[in-house]
Scaffold this motif. Structure first.
Motif, PDB file in Angstrom:
ATOM      1  N   UNK A  85       8.225  21.276  51.855  1.00  0.00           N
ATOM      2  CA  UNK A  85       7.273  21.619  50.804  1.00  0.00           C
ATOM      3  C   UNK A  85       7.946  21.516  49.433  1.00  0.00           C
ATOM      4  N   UNK A  86       7.133  21.193  48.400  1.00  0.00           N
ATOM      5  CA  UNK A  86       5.684  20.997  48.379  1.00  0.00           C
ATOM      6  C   UNK A  86       5.301  19.547  48.684  1.00  0.00           C
ATOM      7  N   UNK A  87       4.006  19.317  48.935  1.00  0.00           N
ATOM      8  CA  UNK A  87       3.493  17.973  49.168  1.00  0.00           C
ATOM      9  C   UNK A  87       2.869  17.426  47.885  1.00  0.00           C
ATOM     10  N   UNK A  88       3.179  16.178  47.569  1.00  0.00           N
ATOM     11  CA  UNK A  88       2.504  15.496  46.458  1.00  0.00           C
ATOM     12  C   UNK A  88       1.412  14.634  47.081  1.00  0.00           C
ATOM     13  N   UNK A  89       0.282  15.266  47.342  1.00  0.00           N
ATOM     14  CA  UNK A  89      -0.822  14.622  48.038  1.00  0.00           C
ATOM     15  C   UNK A  89      -2.100  15.351  47.661  1.00  0.00           C
ATOM     16  N   UNK A 125       4.749  11.898  47.296  1.00  0.00           N
ATOM     17  CA  UNK A 125       6.084  12.458  47.433  1.00  0.00           C
ATOM     18  C   UNK A 125       6.100  13.735  48.239  1.00  0.00           C
ATOM     19  N   UNK A 126       7.262  14.385  48.263  1.00  0.00           N
ATOM     20  CA  UNK A 126       7.485  15.568  49.101  1.00  0.00           C
ATOM     21  C   UNK A 126       8.679  16.332  48.577  1.00  0.00           C
ATOM     22  N   UNK A 127       8.798  17.571  49.012  1.00  0.00           N
ATOM     23  CA  UNK A 127       9.968  18.352  48.686  1.00  0.00           C
ATOM     24  C   UNK A 127      11.192  17.870  49.440  1.00  0.00           C
ATOM     25  N   UNK A 128      12.360  18.187  48.892  1.00  0.00           N
ATOM     26  CA  UNK A 128      13.640  17.835  49.514  1.00  0.00           C
ATOM     27  C   UNK A 128      14.553  19.051  49.451  1.00  0.00           C
ATOM     28  N   UNK A 129      15.280  19.303  50.531  1.00  0.00           N
ATOM     29  CA  UNK A 129      16.225  20.418  50.554  1.00  0.00           C
ATOM     30  C   UNK A 129      17.078  20.339  51.794  1.00  0.00           C
ATOM     31  N   UNK A 130      17.085  21.386  52.606  1.00  0.00           N
ATOM     32  CA  UNK A 130      17.774  21.346  53.887  1.00  0.00           C
ATOM     33  C   UNK A 130      17.090  20.378  54.841  1.00  0.00           C
ATOM     34  N   UNK A 131      15.782  20.194  54.670  1.00  0.00           N
ATOM     35  CA  UNK A 131      15.049  19.113  55.323  1.00  0.00           C
ATOM     36  C   UNK A 131      14.818  18.012  54.296  1.00  0.00           C
TER      37      UNK A 131
END
Length: 390
Positions: free
Chosen positions: A335-339, A325-331
């Motif tokens: 960040x953060x990375x789930x890796x 997974x990954x962070x979500x927001x304006x993009x």
């Protein structure tokens, strides 16, 4: 904007200010300035204040909209329409006018702007850590609510897609379409038609997206294949929707996998494994855990079942071939990375959890929820059900 957090994160920079030269398409610019300028403009953060410099066309709107302490226009520096050198002179005067003789710029900042300021005696350092991106990763309550609102629109779009797919007929020997193709109003139901339904639904709810994923069969084995052409029964159909609110500019993200008819045994096994991987990863989401911990939890479910992952085989082209997974927001990806190697999770991180399995000979399966890390764990604000066979 987290001004206190921003000040803390920028405190170790050895420059007087932080400068961004970009349009609203750059999430750091939008976050720092609060202004939706379609053309590049300058934002300077110095001594705890935000200063914005725009052209005359955008000046009136920027004064109303920008989350800035000062808003100035090019004419304030005796410039409106001139050559590049004159523009760069203006930029340098704007920076010095705020008592700034050195600035940090993000790693993707324009080289031309950085070099021009250096030529005019202003020291420019590259913020290789992209500190504003790190600050953006931890959301305020208002930001979380904006993402939650976008997610509600996302779920309405997913429902429209699922209803269209579930309501389809299946072509038989007597139909013009190839046997097994899904039919809507007598015509083949295509990825493009389902995508249209998704986009129209999102527009009606104040959201939009440039691209979405509706991929069936072998196309579903490529996690970023957008999908095209007729959809078929007895195959996995991955629907991945990541809309952006037109009002708040915040994104949401969710994936579901559907199958019309009877899924083959391998697909059914993959789906059950992926649902277990999702649950295991979600159970690992809490403050103090790392993105690597969450990723490991999902990988272990697959690895225990004999499925390849990048942890066991970095060169594999089948199995679990992406991060969890990954962070979500304006993009939509931030960040953060789930890796493996992912950073520590903090309250306020909004992240997706999206395990999946892929093989062109079988298809693909992915399930994705969106959650916010809380003080004592996490809150999953994905309300959409998880169901495979339709």
């Amino acid at each position: 904007m987290h001004r206190e957090r921003l000040d803390d994160r920028l405190a170790d920079l050895e420059t007087d200010g932080y400068l961004i030269d970009a349009s609203q398409d750059d999430a750091n610019q939008l976050y720092l300035s609060g202004f939706t300028g379609p053309d590049p403009f300058l934002t300077l953060y110095a001594d705890g204040e935000v200063h914005v410099l725009v052209g005359g066309l955008e000046y009136g709107r920027a004064r109303k909209e920008a989350a800035a302490d000062t808003v100035e226009r090019h004419a304030d520096y005796d410039y409106e329409y001139g050559g590049r050198e004159a523009r760069n002179d203006m930029y340098a005067r704007f920076v010095r006018n705020k008592g700034v003789e050195s600035v940090s710029m993000p790693p993707r900042g324009p080289v031309g702007t950085a070099d021009a300021l250096r030529e005019r005696g202003i020291e420019v350092a590259v913020d290789t850590d992209d500190r504003i991106r790190e600050v953006r990763a931890v959301k305020t309550d208002e930001e979380v609510d904006a993402i939650r609102e976008a997610q509600r629109a996302n779920e309405a779009a997913m429902r429209a897609a699922e209803e269209l797919i579930a309501g389809a007929d299946v072509a038989g020997d007597g139909d013009d379409a190839e046997t097994g193709v899904l039919l809507h109003d007598g015509e083949p139901l295509t990825s493009e038609r389902v995508t249209e339904e998704i986009e129209v639904t999102l527009l009606r709810r104040g959201c939009a997206l440039d691209q979405t994923i509706v991929a069936g069969g072998a196309q579903a084995a490529d996690p970023h294949d957008r999908g095209s052409g007729p959809l078929r029964a007895n195959e996995a159909i991955i629907v991945d929707i990541f809309p952006r609110s037109k009002a708040t500019k915040y994104n949401a993200d969710m994936t579901r996998t559907f199958c019309v008819g009877e899924p083959p045994a391998t697909l059914r096994e993959w789906y059950d494994l992926t649902e277990r991987a999702l649950d295991a990863a979600l159970d690992a989401v809490e403050p103090g855990a790392t993105g690597g911990d969450v990723h490991a939890a999902a990988c272990e479910v697959y690895e225990d079942a004999g499925e390849p992952t990048f942890r066991t085989d970095p060169e594999t082209e089948t199995g679990f071939i992406h991060s969890t997974g990954h962070g979500v927001g304006l993009d939509v990806h931030e960040s953060p990375r789930l890796a493996s190697g992912g950073e520590e999770l903090e309250p306020g991180h909004v992240i997706t959890v999206e395990p999946g399995l892929y093989d062109p000979d079988v298809g693909g399966v992915r399930i994705e929820d969106i959650v916010v890390v809380t003080e004592d764990g996490h809150e999953n604000f994905t309300e959409y059900p998880i169901e495979f066979a339709l």
